[in-house]
Design a protein around this motif. Structure first.
Motif, PDB file in Angstrom:
ATOM      1  N   UNK A  19       1.010  -1.337   0.410  1.00 37.50           N
ATOM      2  CA  UNK A  19       0.124  -0.093  -0.229  1.00 37.50           C
ATOM      3  C   UNK A  19       0.581   1.320   0.349  1.00 37.50           C
ATOM      4  N   UNK A  20       2.227   1.343   1.357  1.00 39.87           N
ATOM      5  CA  UNK A  20       3.153   2.410   1.127  1.00 39.87           C
ATOM      6  C   UNK A  20       3.803   2.400  -0.120  1.00 39.87           C
ATOM      7  N   UNK A  21       4.135   1.306  -0.667  1.00 43.45           N
ATOM      8  CA  UNK A  21       4.493   1.226  -2.549  1.00 43.45           C
ATOM      9  C   UNK A  21       3.485   1.972  -3.561  1.00 43.45           C
ATOM     10  N   UNK A  22       2.141   1.248  -3.405  1.00 45.96           N
ATOM     11  CA  UNK A  22       1.251   2.099  -4.969  1.00 45.96           C
ATOM     12  C   UNK A  22       0.933   4.010  -4.387  1.00 45.96           C
ATOM     13  N   UNK A  23       1.104   3.907  -3.027  1.00 46.16           N
ATOM     14  CA  UNK A  23       0.567   5.691  -2.385  1.00 46.16           C
ATOM     15  C   UNK A  23       1.375   6.756  -2.929  1.00 46.16           C
ATOM     16  N   UNK A  24       3.183   5.920  -3.176  1.00 46.07           N
ATOM     17  CA  UNK A  24       3.758   7.112  -3.455  1.00 46.07           C
ATOM     18  C   UNK A  24       3.398   7.714  -4.721  1.00 46.07           C
ATOM     19  N   UNK A  25       3.275   6.317  -5.615  1.00 50.00           N
ATOM     20  CA  UNK A  25       2.796   7.268  -7.403  1.00 50.00           C
ATOM     21  C   UNK A  25       2.190   7.748  -7.247  1.00 50.00           C
ATOM     22  N   UNK A  26       0.939   7.613  -7.084  1.00 47.55           N
ATOM     23  CA  UNK A  26      -0.847   8.669  -6.441  1.00 47.55           C
ATOM     24  C   UNK A  26      -0.204   9.886  -5.786  1.00 47.55           C
ATOM     25  N   UNK A  27       0.501   9.897  -5.143  1.00 49.98           N
ATOM     26  CA  UNK A  27       1.140  10.826  -4.308  1.00 49.98           C
ATOM     27  C   UNK A  27       1.880  12.088  -5.381  1.00 49.98           C
ATOM     28  N   UNK A  28       2.235  11.349  -6.042  1.00 48.32           N
ATOM     29  CA  UNK A  28       2.865  11.975  -6.801  1.00 48.32           C
ATOM     30  C   UNK A  28       1.841  12.928  -8.740  1.00 48.32           C
ATOM     31  N   UNK A  29       1.516  11.589  -8.847  1.00 47.41           N
ATOM     32  CA  UNK A  29       0.121  12.140 -10.375  1.00 47.41           C
ATOM     33  C   UNK A  29      -0.358  13.386  -9.763  1.00 47.41           C
ATOM     34  N   UNK A  30      -0.797  13.376  -8.419  1.00 45.31           N
ATOM     35  CA  UNK A  30      -1.823  14.346  -7.857  1.00 45.31           C
ATOM     36  C   UNK A  30      -1.006  15.533  -7.846  1.00 45.31           C
ATOM     37  N   UNK A  31       0.341  15.815  -7.543  1.00 45.47           N
ATOM     38  CA  UNK A  31       1.124  16.380  -7.539  1.00 45.47           C
ATOM     39  C   UNK A  31       1.355  17.480  -8.607  1.00 45.47           C
ATOM     40  N   UNK A  32       1.567  16.461  -9.348  1.00 43.26           N
ATOM     41  CA  UNK A  32       1.788  16.496 -11.734  1.00 43.26           C
ATOM     42  C   UNK A  32       0.616  17.097 -12.194  1.00 43.26           C
ATOM     43  N   UNK A  33      -0.607  16.741 -11.837  1.00 46.31           N
ATOM     44  CA  UNK A  33      -1.929  17.183 -11.839  1.00 46.31           C
ATOM     45  C   UNK A  33      -1.779  18.574 -11.474  1.00 46.31           C
ATOM     46  N   UNK A  34      -2.148  18.853 -10.157  1.00 43.57           N
ATOM     47  CA  UNK A  34      -2.300  20.415  -9.623  1.00 43.57           C
ATOM     48  C   UNK A  34      -1.357  20.937 -10.374  1.00 43.57           C
ATOM     49  N   UNK A  35       0.186  20.733 -10.222  1.00 45.74           N
ATOM     50  CA  UNK A  35       1.156  21.920 -11.161  1.00 45.74           C
ATOM     51  C   UNK A  35       0.681  21.758 -12.509  1.00 45.74           C
ATOM     52  N   UNK A  36       0.462  20.920 -13.000  1.00 46.70           N
ATOM     53  CA  UNK A  36      -0.456  21.206 -14.517  1.00 46.70           C
ATOM     54  C   UNK A  36      -1.090  21.752 -14.399  1.00 46.70           C
ATOM     55  N   UNK A  37      -2.558  21.893 -13.558  1.00 42.45           N
ATOM     56  CA  UNK A  37      -3.295  22.997 -13.551  1.00 42.45           C
ATOM     57  C   UNK A  37      -3.303  24.635 -13.544  1.00 42.45           C
ATOM     58  N   UNK A  38      -1.805  24.681 -12.138  1.00 41.50           N
ATOM     59  CA  UNK A  38      -1.635  25.750 -11.907  1.00 41.50           C
ATOM     60  C   UNK A  38      -1.129  26.897 -12.856  1.00 41.50           C
ATOM     61  N   UNK A  39      -0.119  25.880 -14.063  1.00 40.43           N
ATOM     62  CA  UNK A  39       0.196  26.385 -15.103  1.00 40.43           C
ATOM     63  C   UNK A  39      -0.676  26.783 -16.698  1.00 40.43           C
TER      64      UNK A  39
END
Length: 240
Positions: free
Chosen positions: A18-38
């Motif tokens: 679960x911890x290993x699978x959560x890390x990519x999800x957090x990274x993807x969420x951050x990337x989506x937030x950054x893309x939305x901001x840009x």
């Protein structure tokens, strides 16, 4: 009092997964937030850019050392020539002239006397883009001793990028914009006319690239755009 001992229990395989699978999800969420901001910043910037474009030609009364007009429409050259004829500058540069176009052809189109045309108008044949226009203007200003002020004539939608390029090429020179408004291209219609929106959108992207390049590499912005010997022609050159 006895000590209470705690024992760490090693996480099981399921928790580790679960911890290993959560890390990519957090990274993807951050990337989506950054893309939305840009994306939001880009859209907001585009709207501000479109609204900032002049809807009417200004009444310019300044006296400048020179006038430079960036080719791209006959209206631009006509307006620049009128500024020269009114005595608002002592010389005019037409930059980005087609190599097949000679002085007499241009002279017939302008509202100036042939005497004024012959004495005070220079043609630049080397510029192929706006950065080239700026480099050509820089060389002309050096050759003509124009170091104080310059009136810049180009289309209203092109003016922001032209000012970025010319400011970088001519630091210390005061620039007075004269945006030309064409009846065939009404920038106020950008919300209703897809062709106008595309034109302004493309210009906005080019403006951002020019802004980034001139800020990040100010010394190298025009290294590949220097004017070659003979590229600048006076209107009374014998080759005519």
């Amino acid at each position: 009092m006895g000590h209470i001992r705690t024992r760490r229990v090693a996480a099981g395989p399921r928790a580790q997964r679960r911890r290993r699978s959560a890390a990519p999800r957090r990274a993807a969420t951050l990337l989506l937030c950054l893309a939305g901001f840009l994306a939001s910043g880009f859209v907001a910037g585009f709207i501000g850019f479109a609204l900032s474009l002049e809807r009417a030609e200004p009444i310019l009364t300044v006296q400048a050392d020179g006038v430079v007009v960036l080719t791209g429409g006959s209206d631009r050259i006509h307006e620049a020539a009128e500024l020269l004829a009114r005595g608002q500058a002592r010389r005019l540069l037409i930059t980005g002239v087609n190599k097949s176009t000679r002085g007499p052809e241009i002279a017939k189109l302008l509202p100036v006397s042939r005497q004024l045309f012959d004495c005070c108008i220079d043609l630049g044949y080397e510029a192929l883009d706006t950065a080239g226009n700026a480099a050509e203007t820089r060389e002309w200003a050096k050759a003509r001793g124009i170091g104080g002020s310059l009136i810049v004539v180009t289309s209203n939608y092109h003016m922001p990028r032209a000012l970025v390029e010319l400011s970088a090429a001519l630091p210390g020179v005061e620039l007075y914009p004269f945006p030309v408004v064409s009846e065939h291209m009404q920038v106020a219609d950008w919300l209703d006319d897809a062709s106008v929106a595309r034109l302004i959108g493309g210009e906005y992207v080019k403006y951002l690239f020019a802004l980034a390049r001139t800020r990040l590499f100010p010394g190298a912005s025009y290294a590949g755009h220097s004017t070659r010997t003979g590229a600048m022609a006076e209107v009374d050159a014998p080759s005519w």
